[in-house]
Design a protein around this motif. Sequence first.
Motif, PDB file in Angstrom:
ATOM      1  N   ASP A 120       8.809  43.353  24.265  1.00  0.00           N
ATOM      2  CA  ASP A 120       9.018  44.445  23.451  1.00  0.00           C
ATOM      3  C   ASP A 120       9.415  44.078  22.078  1.00  0.00           C
ATOM      4  OD1 ASP A 120       8.324  46.189  25.557  1.00  0.00           O
ATOM      5  OD2 ASP A 120      10.356  46.886  25.794  1.00  0.00           O
ATOM      6  N   SER A 121       8.759  44.647  20.879  1.00  0.00           N
ATOM      7  CA  SER A 121       9.034  44.230  19.564  1.00  0.00           C
ATOM      8  C   SER A 121       9.611  45.481  18.669  1.00  0.00           C
ATOM      9  CB  SER A 121       7.729  43.557  18.882  1.00  0.00           C
ATOM     10  OG  SER A 121       8.011  43.343  17.577  1.00  0.00           O
ATOM     11  N   VAL A 122      10.571  45.231  17.847  1.00  0.00           N
ATOM     12  CA  VAL A 122      11.012  46.473  17.163  1.00  0.00           C
ATOM     13  C   VAL A 122      10.626  45.979  15.660  1.00  0.00           C
ATOM     14  CG1 VAL A 122      12.878  47.478  16.125  1.00  0.00           C
ATOM     15  CG2 VAL A 122      12.835  47.211  18.525  1.00  0.00           C
ATOM     16  N   VAL A 123       9.839  46.762  15.004  1.00  0.00           N
ATOM     17  CA  VAL A 123       9.209  46.162  13.648  1.00  0.00           C
ATOM     18  C   VAL A 123       9.785  47.073  12.568  1.00  0.00           C
ATOM     19  CG1 VAL A 123       7.265  45.909  12.056  1.00  0.00           C
ATOM     20  CG2 VAL A 123       7.121  45.256  14.553  1.00  0.00           C
ATOM     21  N   THR A 124      10.658  46.359  11.851  1.00  0.00           N
ATOM     22  CA  THR A 124      11.673  47.257  10.677  1.00  0.00           C
ATOM     23  C   THR A 124      11.288  46.901   9.179  1.00  0.00           C
ATOM     24  OG1 THR A 124      13.564  45.621  11.084  1.00  0.00           O
ATOM     25  CG2 THR A 124      13.278  47.950  12.260  1.00  0.00           C
ATOM     26  N   GLY A 151      11.863  59.968   1.821  1.00  0.00           N
ATOM     27  CA  GLY A 151      11.287  59.094   0.506  1.00  0.00           C
ATOM     28  C   GLY A 151      12.147  57.800   0.646  1.00  0.00           C
ATOM     29  N   LEU A 152      13.088  57.612   1.442  1.00  0.00           N
ATOM     30  CA  LEU A 152      14.150  56.329   1.793  1.00  0.00           C
ATOM     31  C   LEU A 152      13.720  55.711   3.176  1.00  0.00           C
ATOM     32  CD1 LEU A 152      17.699  57.979   0.633  1.00  0.00           C
ATOM     33  CD2 LEU A 152      15.898  56.519  -0.679  1.00  0.00           C
ATOM     34  N   LYS A 153      13.477  54.304   2.974  1.00  0.00           N
ATOM     35  CA  LYS A 153      13.416  53.558   4.234  1.00  0.00           C
ATOM     36  C   LYS A 153      14.401  53.713   5.192  1.00  0.00           C
ATOM     37  CE  LYS A 153      10.690  50.253   1.748  1.00  0.00           C
ATOM     38  NZ  LYS A 153      10.633  48.835   1.560  1.00  0.00           N
ATOM     39  N   GLU A 165      16.617  42.708   7.263  1.00  0.00           N
ATOM     40  CA  GLU A 165      15.188  42.318   6.736  1.00  0.00           C
ATOM     41  C   GLU A 165      15.383  41.935   5.174  1.00  0.00           C
ATOM     42  OE1 GLU A 165      12.482  41.966   7.852  1.00  0.00           O
ATOM     43  OE2 GLU A 165      12.363  43.388   9.705  1.00  0.00           O
ATOM     44  N   THR A 166      15.558  40.705   4.988  1.00  0.00           N
ATOM     45  CA  THR A 166      15.836  40.171   3.704  1.00  0.00           C
ATOM     46  C   THR A 166      14.756  40.833   2.255  1.00  0.00           C
ATOM     47  OG1 THR A 166      13.986  38.388   3.802  1.00  0.00           O
ATOM     48  CG2 THR A 166      16.600  37.848   4.524  1.00  0.00           C
ATOM     49  N   VAL A 167      13.546  41.037   2.762  1.00  0.00           N
ATOM     50  CA  VAL A 167      12.551  41.528   1.835  1.00  0.00           C
ATOM     51  C   VAL A 167      12.985  43.044   1.277  1.00  0.00           C
ATOM     52  CG1 VAL A 167      10.203  42.022   1.433  1.00  0.00           C
ATOM     53  CG2 VAL A 167      10.842  39.907   2.459  1.00  0.00           C
ATOM     54  N   ASP A 168      13.109  43.630   2.486  1.00  0.00           N
ATOM     55  CA  ASP A 168      13.185  45.343   2.378  1.00  0.00           C
ATOM     56  C   ASP A 168      14.607  45.733   2.096  1.00  0.00           C
ATOM     57  OD1 ASP A 168      10.125  45.933   3.593  1.00  0.00           O
ATOM     58  OD2 ASP A 168      11.198  44.482   4.618  1.00  0.00           O
ATOM     59  N   GLY A 169      15.783  44.863   2.296  1.00  0.00           N
ATOM     60  CA  GLY A 169      17.074  45.422   2.044  1.00  0.00           C
ATOM     61  C   GLY A 169      17.355  46.166   3.067  1.00  0.00           C
ATOM     62  N   LEU A 170      17.051  46.083   4.176  1.00  0.00           N
ATOM     63  CA  LEU A 170      17.567  46.823   5.586  1.00  0.00           C
ATOM     64  C   LEU A 170      18.346  46.229   6.213  1.00  0.00           C
ATOM     65  CD1 LEU A 170      13.874  48.233   5.971  1.00  0.00           C
ATOM     66  CD2 LEU A 170      15.959  49.709   5.511  1.00  0.00           C
ATOM     67  N   GLN A 171      19.556  46.857   7.040  1.00  0.00           N
ATOM     68  CA  GLN A 171      20.254  46.042   7.903  1.00  0.00           C
ATOM     69  C   GLN A 171      20.949  46.966   8.878  1.00  0.00           C
ATOM     70  OE1 GLN A 171      24.120  44.326   6.149  1.00  0.00           O
ATOM     71  NE2 GLN A 171      23.662  42.813   7.634  1.00  0.00           N
ATOM     72  N   TYR A 172      20.885  46.856   9.829  1.00  0.00           N
ATOM     73  CA  TYR A 172      21.517  47.601  11.017  1.00  0.00           C
ATOM     74  C   TYR A 172      22.971  47.466  10.787  1.00  0.00           C
ATOM     75  CZ  TYR A 172      17.667  48.718  14.056  1.00  0.00           C
ATOM     76  OH  TYR A 172      16.416  49.175  14.676  1.00  0.00           O
ATOM     77  N   GLY A 173      23.550  48.741  10.271  1.00  0.00           N
ATOM     78  CA  GLY A 173      25.103  48.765  10.091  1.00  0.00           C
ATOM     79  C   GLY A 173      26.000  48.451  11.300  1.00  0.00           C
ATOM     80  N   GLU A 174      25.290  48.897  12.425  1.00  0.00           N
ATOM     81  CA  GLU A 174      26.177  48.631  13.912  1.00  0.00           C
ATOM     82  C   GLU A 174      25.269  47.913  14.619  1.00  0.00           C
ATOM     83  OE1 GLU A 174      27.636  51.080  17.644  1.00  0.00           O
ATOM     84  OE2 GLU A 174      27.641  52.446  15.783  1.00  0.00           O
ATOM     85  N   MET A 175      25.486  46.761  14.951  1.00  0.00           N
ATOM     86  CA  MET A 175      24.535  45.917  15.597  1.00  0.00           C
ATOM     87  C   MET A 175      24.138  46.441  16.964  1.00  0.00           C
ATOM     88  SD  MET A 175      22.952  42.899  15.419  1.00  0.00           S
ATOM     89  CE  MET A 175      24.099  41.808  14.143  1.00  0.00           C
ATOM     90  N   PRO A 176      22.797  46.404  17.065  1.00  0.00           N
ATOM     91  CA  PRO A 176      22.146  47.126  18.399  1.00  0.00           C
ATOM     92  C   PRO A 176      22.789  46.282  19.549  1.00  0.00           C
ATOM     93  CG  PRO A 176      20.418  47.030  16.778  1.00  0.00           C
ATOM     94  CD  PRO A 176      21.974  46.354  16.111  1.00  0.00           C
ATOM     95  N   HIS A 232      15.510  52.356  -2.541  1.00  0.00           N
ATOM     96  CA  HIS A 232      14.907  53.171  -1.642  1.00  0.00           C
ATOM     97  C   HIS A 232      15.227  52.812  -0.352  1.00  0.00           C
ATOM     98  CE1 HIS A 232      12.472  54.343  -5.273  1.00  0.00           C
ATOM     99  NE2 HIS A 232      12.286  53.289  -5.572  1.00  0.00           N
ATOM    100  N   VAL A 233      16.435  52.653   0.035  1.00  0.00           N
ATOM    101  CA  VAL A 233      16.938  52.404   1.399  1.00  0.00           C
ATOM    102  C   VAL A 233      18.000  53.626   1.611  1.00  0.00           C
ATOM    103  CG1 VAL A 233      18.083  50.956   2.986  1.00  0.00           C
ATOM    104  CG2 VAL A 233      16.527  49.799   1.441  1.00  0.00           C
ATOM    105  N   ALA A 234      18.017  54.158   2.830  1.00  0.00           N
ATOM    106  CA  ALA A 234      19.021  55.176   3.238  1.00  0.00           C
ATOM    107  C   ALA A 234      20.262  54.462   3.362  1.00  0.00           C
ATOM    108  CB  ALA A 234      18.433  55.949   4.651  1.00  0.00           C
ATOM    109  N   PRO A 235      21.311  55.241   2.758  1.00  0.00           N
ATOM    110  CA  PRO A 235      22.523  54.481   2.563  1.00  0.00           C
ATOM    111  C   PRO A 235      23.043  53.876   3.972  1.00  0.00           C
ATOM    112  CG  PRO A 235      22.522  56.636   1.588  1.00  0.00           C
ATOM    113  CD  PRO A 235      21.379  56.588   2.261  1.00  0.00           C
ATOM    114  N   GLU A 236      22.776  54.365   5.139  1.00  0.00           N
ATOM    115  CA  GLU A 236      23.448  53.886   6.444  1.00  0.00           C
ATOM    116  C   GLU A 236      22.650  52.767   6.982  1.00  0.00           C
ATOM    117  OE1 GLU A 236      20.126  56.872   7.639  1.00  0.00           O
ATOM    118  OE2 GLU A 236      21.667  56.831   6.209  1.00  0.00           O
TER     119      GLU A 236
END
Length: 366
Positions: free
Chosen positions: A95-99, A129-131, A154-165, A293-297
């Motif tokens: 299983d792969s989660v693509v973010t 309109g926000l990732k 995700e270094t390129v997209d500036g996305l991070q899970y605030g709470e670790m899954p 363009h990233v959702a605050p959370e």
Amino acid sequence: MSTVYNFSAGPAVLPEAVLRTAQHEMLDYNGTGVSVMAMSHRSPEFQSILHHAEQDLRQLLGVPSNYAVLFLQGGASAQFSQVAMNLAHGFASIDSVVTGNWSRIAHEQMGKLTAAKIRLAAQGGERDGLKTLPSVGDWDICTESAFVHFAANETVDGLQYGEMPHLSDGLPPLVCDMSSEILSRRINVADFGLIYAGAQKNLGPAGVTIVMVREDLLARCPDSIPAVWNYKAHADRQGMYNTPATYPIYIAGLVLRWLQTQGGVGAIEEANRVKAELLYRAIDGSGGFYRNHVAPEARSKMNVVFTTGDAGLDERFVREAALCGLRQLKGYKTLGGMRASIYNAMPLAGVAALAEFMAEFVRKNG
């Protein structure tokens, strides 16, 4: 020389104290008369370096005793294939989660050297309109899959899970790419079957990759894998199957020691929070001049991406910032804009200098 702040996504900034220690010990490590670069990996001196690096890593992250810690080569990108070869033998699916960029590449690469089908368990999306990132509750997990792979940041997209899954009992083990956030915040290693991280962002120079793997999973490693790619072969020989990346391991050990002097992962997590909040305030308080363009959370505390919305103005920003000693702020080639990587070793003064420059740039160009 005027102060230069390196905002590169990797190879990235290293603590000044680490570089000065390495400079002092370059020709003579600890009175041996030999540089670590020329030291046998089987010598007692290097064995001590490796042992202390592992022990410091275990202490900083609270790595349980039933996890093997490996210092491998090939970068995190090698793990996209290596983890599948080792842990998916005899399984029908992964299983792969693509973010974002790197989890997408992992998704594409994992199936090349295994018979397992790579299932898309979840994918990042947009809201207003926000990732955004898919919540764990929305992951479509097959209970029979070998493991579930995702990237925490995700270094390129500036996305991070605030709470670790983390996953409940009875589900496949979690495999996580933590390359760009390892040691930046407290985690529960026991929530994962395997964690891997390239060193060149938060841990040391390019050349060594950390793998922490639950020991019962090593039983999955098939003999058909060449030993150099086999986790069990490396674990059975205490990391000495082949010559490890000795100097990068030495520098990583110095970084781990430096983290201890900073108060450990809990203290560095708080420092990272303060730095990220300062930079996002500069963006959000610009009256719309800068956009994220990233959702605050889902905003990353490691890689802050932003743009003016004008490619020419973005280029000017990067150019003028570099003249002020604020280097490597150009965004990833496929996204453009700007990206400030503010890893553990980036001092608060560097982020403050960037925020000040951003305000002045708005005054001149707004």
